[in-house]
Scaffold this motif. Structure first.
Motif, short mmCIF file in Angstrom:
data_model
loop_
_atom_site.label_atom_id
_atom_site.label_comp_id
_atom_site.label_asym_id
_atom_site.label_seq_id
_atom_site.Cartn_x
_atom_site.Cartn_y
_atom_site.Cartn_z
N GLU A 167 -1.44 6.48 -13.77
CA GLU A 167 -2.00 7.21 -12.64
C GLU A 167 -1.66 8.68 -12.81
O GLU A 167 -0.49 9.05 -12.80
CB GLU A 167 -1.46 6.69 -11.31
CG GLU A 167 -2.02 5.34 -10.90
CD GLU A 167 -1.62 4.92 -9.50
OE1 GLU A 167 -0.90 5.71 -8.83
OE2 GLU A 167 -1.99 3.82 -9.08
N ASP B 49 0.81 -1.22 0.00
CA ASP B 49 0.00 0.00 0.00
C ASP B 49 0.85 1.27 0.00
O ASP B 49 0.36 2.36 0.26
CB ASP B 49 -0.94 0.01 1.21
CG ASP B 49 -0.19 -0.07 2.53
OD1 ASP B 49 1.06 -0.20 2.51
OD2 ASP B 49 -0.85 0.00 3.59
N GLN C 27 -1.20 1.66 -7.82
CA GLN C 27 -2.17 0.69 -7.31
C GLN C 27 -2.31 -0.49 -8.29
O GLN C 27 -2.43 -0.29 -9.49
CB GLN C 27 -3.54 1.35 -7.10
CG GLN C 27 -3.53 2.39 -5.98
CD GLN C 27 -4.92 2.95 -5.72
OE1 GLN C 27 -5.90 2.58 -6.37
NE2 GLN C 27 -5.00 3.87 -4.77
N LYS D 181 2.75 4.54 -1.09
CA LYS D 181 2.44 5.57 -2.08
C LYS D 181 3.51 5.64 -3.17
O LYS D 181 3.30 6.28 -4.20
CB LYS D 181 2.32 6.93 -1.38
CG LYS D 181 1.11 7.02 -0.48
CD LYS D 181 0.99 8.41 0.13
CE LYS D 181 -0.27 8.49 1.01
NZ LYS D 181 -0.42 9.83 1.64
#
Length: 658
Positions: free
Chosen positions: A593, A573, A579, A575
């Motif tokens: 993204e 998870d 994802q 940053k």
């Protein structure tokens, strides 16, 4: 240490509260029969209410538990004797001395003097004076005789005789032959306070009445009054005059040199570089000629000051001009107008505390204390002590009487409480032999010393009773006292133990290992770019098992970085990662993204695993400290007997919940 600074800050903050507040108090609880009162609990709760973010600590029942825990620790510190530690006692003494300063001055008088000084700063006075020297402790008869002489000279000046000539004839100021009594311009806090007051109270063009300072009597003639010019920072280039100023050839060379430098400036050459090369002011030439910031009356040359203040904007420079030191060219760096009163208040107050105004403040405080605490002097013992002092004092050869026995009776009584003997006073006299007091005869000297002695002892008595006079001062001192003890106790019992108890730390880590886990992670290389085609090309290279160095060398150029790569082990998870719906080893599809495109090479998908102690040591140490403290509090509750007065606590809750 940081915690000690916090304790100091909290205590200082509390010191700004009303010191006349008195709260009715009852015993809220006891620890081994030591009482703790409602007023302290209520005050601390209210003070900390806005600082507490955890709502559970705002609950009064929970807060009482915390407060009792705090007092248990303090009791333990006393039981261990930490209050006897010399370092602790010194820190407490230094802090009390710092805090008490606010009470040892007459605040009303101080505020008036600070405001007066600021108001005077709006103007600059140009004045001349004539000094008539006399010892500040001279006998009244001698003072009167000199006063009459001063008035005679004043009459001559008022009759039209030239003030400068009168200064040359009568003034005992050592600089009079050079300046003929002229002092130039000055503002507030530049002269001794009585002289400043005399100058500011004398209208332009008039001559003051005799003004008494510690130097003697002054006649002041106010030559001019102008608005305050502020302060200024300038740089200068100085060509010094030759030692033989009568040598016209050498003097001409100096003037020619400064004019040559001036011409170079007009041609656009750098001022600082010319100052470094040519200025003969050794203090400033290495700094490009820059002088410290100054105001009117600060420098030894009025001409230099006037030229500096005549410059209008930064970068402007003067034509060459002459002073008694040589020839100068001055460049303006910055001008500083007078700041607002609020901006200057603290600085003025600090300066007031150091100049003659401090004696005015001290005298006002002494008079106030004399009304509050009666002073009683035993006349017989005073006469006896007075007779023991002789003229040997003036040559620093006076000695105390051989026996103290007959001087051990009470001489001074303060507030029907504190007593000092005649011997105490004689020891004080002995300590003052090198103080420079020259008042004569010796009876007058003893009177002056006794007044100083009684004033000093009166202030010491007041200082020693501040806790009784000001409840909030006592509360602040108690908080700081307990806070320092608590700091030392926690360091001894918890913090150092948690750091140094390696076996205990390891055991705690093993027992709570489930709290120190890595989540799902990936070992991966991540490539990103705002150009999709670049990422597509990077993906092709990854498919061919090319490494990061190869990919960056192919896609980046000397002038443009098209792709950036980072690699390592990341939480899924994180940053730092785009994802992903599912994590698996191999080269990923391209992920978009925002403005970036990503491709990943996942080397491993790592399951949940425990962190090693080294990987989480900081957190484990912190948790271990909290564990030690909680179990320690449990032990303290067993060691000490705590009794809460529930009826009183019910009243406290009702009061605080209103």
């Amino acid at each position: 240490m940081k915690l000690k600074k916090v304790l100091l800050g909290v205590a200082l903050c509390a010191s700004s509260l009303s010191f006349s507040q008195k709260t009715q108090k009852e015993v809220l609880f006891t620890v081994n029969d030591n009482p703790y009162y409602t007023d302290e609990f209520i005050r601390v709760y209210k003070k900390n209410l806005d600082l507490v973010k955890d709502d559970s600590q705002k609950d009064l029942d929970n807060y009482l538990d915390l407060f009792i825990g705090y007092k248990l620790k303090v009791n333990k510190a006393y039981e261990l004797g930490l209050q006897d530690n010399k370092k602790y006692q010194m820190e407490l003494k230094n802090y009390r001395s710092q805090l008490s300063k606010n009470y040892l001055i007459d605040r009303e008088v101080t505020d008036e003097l600070v405001k007066e000084a600021y108001d005077r700063m709006q103007k600059e006075i140009k004045a001349s004076h004539i000094l008539f020297q006399i010892d500040e402790n001279a006998l009244p008869a001698d003072t009167l005789k000199l006063y009459q002489k001063v008035m005679d000279v004043r009459k001559k000046a008022l009759a039209g005789e030239d003030f400068a000539k009168l200064a040359l004839k009568y003034s005992e100021d050592s600089s009079v032959t050079e300046n003929k009594g002229e002092l130039g311009y000055f503002s507030a806090l530049r002269m001794v306070y009585p002289f400043e007051t005399g100058a500011y109270n004398t209208p332009k063009g008039q001559i003051s009445m005799p003004i008494r300072t510690r130097f003697g009597y002054h006649l002041i003639k106010v030559d001019d009054v102008r608005p305050y010019r502020g302060e200024v920072t300038v740089a200068h280039i100085m060509i010094a005059k030759p030692k033989d100023t009568l040598n016209t050839v050498e003097m001409a060379k100096v003037k020619t040199r400064v004019e040559e430098i001036y011409q170079k400036l007009k041609q656009g050459e750098d001022f600082a570089e010319l100052a470094k090369q040519f200025s003969q002011d050794a203090y400033t030439n290495g700094k490009g000629g820059v002088l410290d910031k100054f105001s009117s009356g600060t420098l030894a040359s009025v001409k230099f000051e006037d030229e500096a203040f005549s410059l209008k904007k930064a970068g402007d420079y003067t034509k060459p001009f002459e002073t008694k030191f040589g020839w100068h060219i001055v460049k303006l760096i910055e001008k500083y107008p007078l700041k607002s009163f609020d901006e200057m208040k603290s600085d003025i107050e600090a300066r007031v505390a150091k100049d003659d105004r401090s004696t005015v403040i001290a005298a006002a405080m002494t008079e106030k204390l004399k009304k509050q605490y009666p002073l009683v002097t035993d006349k017989a013992m005073y006469a006896k002590a007075k007779a023991a002092v002789n003229d040997d004092f003036y040559i620093v050869k006076w000695m105390l009487p051989q026996s103290a026995d007959s001087y051990n009776a009470t001489l001074l009584t303060i507030n029907n409480d504190k007593k000092y003997t005649a011997w105490d006073f004689l020891e004080y006299v002995n300590s003052q032999q090198k103080s420079g007091i020259t008042a004569k005869p010796v009876s007058r000297l003893v009177e002056i010393l006794y007044d100083k002695f009684s004033s000093d002892k009166l202030k010491a008595y007041y200082d020693a009773h501040l806790e009784e006079e000001f409840p909030d001062f006592a509360a602040v001192m108690q908080e700081y006292r307990d806070g320092l003890l608590l700091f030392d106790l926690m360091e001894k019992e918890i913090w150092e133990k948690a750091k140094n108890d390696s076996i205990g730390l390891q055991n705690y880590y093993q027992a709570h290992i489930k709290d120190y886990q890595w989540g799902d992670r990936v070992d991966a290389e991540i490539y990103s770019s705002t150009d999709k085609s670049v990422v597509e090309q990077a993906r092709k290279y990854l498919k061919k098992n090319k490494d990061a160095a190869y990919i960056k060398s192919e896609l980046n150029t000397k002038d443009k970085v098209s792709v950036i790569e980072k690699s390592g082990v990341f939480p899924q998870d994180s940053k730092a990662l785009p994802q992903m719906d599912k994590w698996k080893t191999g080269v990923s599809d391209i992920v978009n993204e925002g403005n970036y495109y990503y491709v990943l090479k996942v080397n491993k998908v790592l399951p949940v695993t425990a962190k090693t102690l080294d990987e989480c040591k900081g957190r484990v140490v912190n948790d271990y400290q909290q564990y030690l403290e909680s179990t320690w509090i449990d032990n303290l509750e067993k060691e000490f007997t705590v009794k809460v007065n529930q009826d009183v606590f019910a009243k406290v809750k009702k009061q605080l919940n209103q």
